[in-house]
Design a protein around this motif. Structure first.
Motif, PDB file in Angstrom:
ATOM      1  N   TYR A 231       9.434  29.398  35.551  1.00  0.00           N
ATOM      2  CA  TYR A 231       9.595  27.937  35.578  1.00  0.00           C
ATOM      3  C   TYR A 231       8.293  27.162  35.393  1.00  0.00           C
ATOM      4  O   TYR A 231       8.306  26.006  35.007  1.00  0.00           O
ATOM      5  CB  TYR A 231      10.232  27.508  36.906  1.00  0.00           C
ATOM      6  CG  TYR A 231      11.533  28.222  37.207  1.00  0.00           C
ATOM      7  CD1 TYR A 231      12.683  27.902  36.490  1.00  0.00           C
ATOM      8  CD2 TYR A 231      11.595  29.220  38.174  1.00  0.00           C
ATOM      9  CE1 TYR A 231      13.879  28.563  36.748  1.00  0.00           C
ATOM     10  CE2 TYR A 231      12.785  29.877  38.443  1.00  0.00           C
ATOM     11  CZ  TYR A 231      13.919  29.544  37.716  1.00  0.00           C
ATOM     12  OH  TYR A 231      15.083  30.193  37.971  1.00  0.00           O
TER      13      TYR A 231
ATOM     14  N   GLN B  64       7.076  18.520  34.553  1.00  0.00           N
ATOM     15  CA  GLN B  64       8.352  18.926  33.951  1.00  0.00           C
ATOM     16  C   GLN B  64       8.956  20.170  34.624  1.00  0.00           C
ATOM     17  O   GLN B  64       9.944  20.712  34.153  1.00  0.00           O
ATOM     18  CB  GLN B  64       8.169  19.223  32.453  1.00  0.00           C
ATOM     19  CG  GLN B  64       8.416  18.004  31.561  1.00  0.00           C
ATOM     20  CD  GLN B  64       7.140  17.242  31.292  1.00  0.00           C
ATOM     21  OE1 GLN B  64       6.164  17.813  30.819  1.00  0.00           O
ATOM     22  NE2 GLN B  64       7.127  15.958  31.593  1.00  0.00           N
TER      23      GLN B  64
ATOM     24  N   PRO C  97      11.210  22.456  36.517  1.00  0.00           N
ATOM     25  CA  PRO C  97      12.607  22.248  36.915  1.00  0.00           C
ATOM     26  C   PRO C  97      12.783  22.395  38.424  1.00  0.00           C
ATOM     27  O   PRO C  97      11.903  22.902  39.110  1.00  0.00           O
ATOM     28  CB  PRO C  97      13.359  23.355  36.176  1.00  0.00           C
ATOM     29  CG  PRO C  97      12.335  24.375  35.850  1.00  0.00           C
ATOM     30  CD  PRO C  97      11.017  23.681  35.749  1.00  0.00           C
TER      31      PRO C  97
END
Lengths: 354, 354
Positions: B147, B205, B207
């Protein structure tokens, strides 16, 4: 064009007219209110605190909306008017508002020694000084761009925060607690952090002359702000609207000089109001109102509160711009906002523990 | 490779062995020294303060030199050894140093209930917990890279600062003053600012799952640190070297598991010491000594001081790297350094005013 952009963003902070407004305020609060306070006790303290909060909030909101209007005007591509003529009109509008306020006071209270417009040379002689300081600073602004680019100048402008704090201490002889000093240093670091962008590192390559000029400009700006607070407080019983009137008159005069120096040809060839639009008008009204809010903050608070207010406004502007213009906030902005928020908190608890 | 890099930079903070060392310390300072203090008065307070300063300085210097060794080893291209075997050796060296210290104590003072090596199940049962927490955290580290990228992970690691503060308050029930809390928040913001680089914004950004994992990892790391401080202080009279010995034994065991999971093939095919060099040896010695310095800081100070010490070390490393490796410091680094410095200052004055 680059100079213009920056100059415009400076308008509230750095042009003679606006900062001259710092002269407003304090006249009543200094002596008369403190006399009343000894009679009235804590309910007066409370209402003073409430007024202080309201005017600070007003300055913050007006300063934010001002920056948003500037972005909007740039987006709309409406940027072809002469900035100096707009500044002159801001001064004129503030002058008119001061006279209107005075007219009302004269009607209600009659003309007294404190609220009459006529003045002595002794009183009025110090009033042009802050405006003159700003004129020198704004002229220096032309030359600093030989050493620093526009984003770099935005970064260096944060030196104003430190210079205001230092001069506030030296000239007004008011003490900040250790915690408040620490808060002020991180306010400067936090504001700068929030403004970081990928090209900011270039500011580190600023040559020695650029640093000297940036520091001189910060000192001029800080000195003008602190000096206005000092002269306002020198005659606490004098009606603030009279003090403002004289300050704004000098603001108009110095801005007239600026028109002659910078935009004489444009005004002669294209007319005084060339390039004006609805948004230009809104900006002029907003600047005049922000100027009045600055006066109120200077009246019920001081230069330190003004610095905090405009710093928080810078952050608010960015937040609002996300929704209005689809701006993206950087991680640096978030980190800077956290630091500025902690600074505001520390400034307030630092005061209590003094 | 990216994982390795980060893991390596984590070594002092995050591997079982090192943080288990947090268990050292306090044993004497908790009860016995405070008893002496009531007899001895301020000269003991002064010598405690001096000791605290010295060990904090030692941790800072060792942590900085550790990071510099890591950079040096990367520059030298010597990075082909198995990190898990190096960590195992660090644990073994610390174990050996604890035994050497114990042997000396036994010779001078004889074997007592407090310094004998044998232990009860009741005492030893809590010792593997921090090491186990770190193992879970290090395994999670594999998955978070789905991620977040490596620079983003470096940024998110600063959440450890906040988690340590919060858990320190909740688990150890020690209070920080308002000013110290504010200082801790800006410490986190300042460290993150100092580490900003042009790609840092990508971390925004991340998640939702990535944020959850980062927070869980920060909590695991913070909990392990605070928990070790808690169990050390539970038995203040027990000799610290015995406590360390047992902690390091579990550190060795958990690192042996890590070798099996991560580097079994490499060790079987190329040998345990494959890729070792002079610099690898220096790094192992440095890690072991840093571990001992962490113990000392936990003994004479606490987790908060440890966080400050390693934060300042991060800044020192960057300064020194300018001279050693010709690194360039960014404006963000300077701003972050200012904020961290003010945080250190506020933490110290916050304590006085408590």
């Amino acid at each position: 064009m680059e100079y213009r952009k920056i100059k415009d963003q400076d308008e509230n902070e750095d042009l003679p007219g606006d900062d001259i407004e710092n002269l407003r305020g304090r006249a009543i609060s200094g002596v008369s209110v403190s006399k009343v306070a000894t009679l009235g006790g804590s309910s007066i303290d409370k209402s003073k605190w409430k007024r202080k909060s309201i005017v600070t909030l007003a300055l913050t909101v007006l300063t934010s909306s001002q920056a948003i209007l500037i972005v909007w005007s740039k987006r709309a591509g409406k940027y072809e008017y002469s900035v100096t003529t707009a500044n002159f009109l801001v001064e004129t509008l503030k002058c008119a508002l001061s006279l209107a306020a005075l007219a009302r006071i004269w009607r209600n209270e009659g003309v007294t020694d404190d609220n009459r417009l006529s003045t002595t040379l002794d009183e009025v002689s110090v009033y042009p000084i802050p405006a003159a300081l700003y004129l020198v600073k704004n002229l220096l602004q032309y030359y600093i761009f030989a050493y620093v680019d526009a984003p770099g100048y935005q970064i260096l402008k944060n030196l104003n925060i430190i210079s205001t704090g230092v001069l506030y201490r030296i000239i007004l002889k008011k003490k900040l607690s250790e915690i408040q000093w620490a808060a002020f240093i991180i306010l400067c670091a936090g504001c700068t952090t929030a403004q970081l962008n990928p090209s900011s590192d270039r500011v580190l390559q600023t040559p020695f002359q650029g640093w000297v000029m940036a520091i001189v400009m910060a000192l001029l700006s800080g000195f003008a702000g602190v000096y206005t607070e000092a002269i306002i407080k020198k005659r606490p019983s004098r009606n603030i609207n009279v003090q403002n009137f004289w300050l704004y008159v000098f603001g108009m005069a110095f801005n007239a000089v600026a028109i002659l120096i910078q935009d004489f040809d444009a005004v002669v060839n294209k007319g005084f109001f060339h390039g004006y639009s609805l948004i230009t008008t809104l900006m002029i009204v907003n600047h005049a109102l922000s100027g009045i809010a600055v006066s109120m903050v200077m009246k019920y608070a001081d230069n330190i509160v003004k610095v905090y207010s405009t710093s928080v406004a810078m952050l608010l502007t960015a937040f609002v711009s996300v929704f209005l213009f689809g701006f993206h906030l950087s991680l640096a902005f978030f980190l800077g906002s956290i630091v500025v928020s902690v600074s505001v908190y520390l400034h307030s608890i630092g005061k209590v523990q003094r």
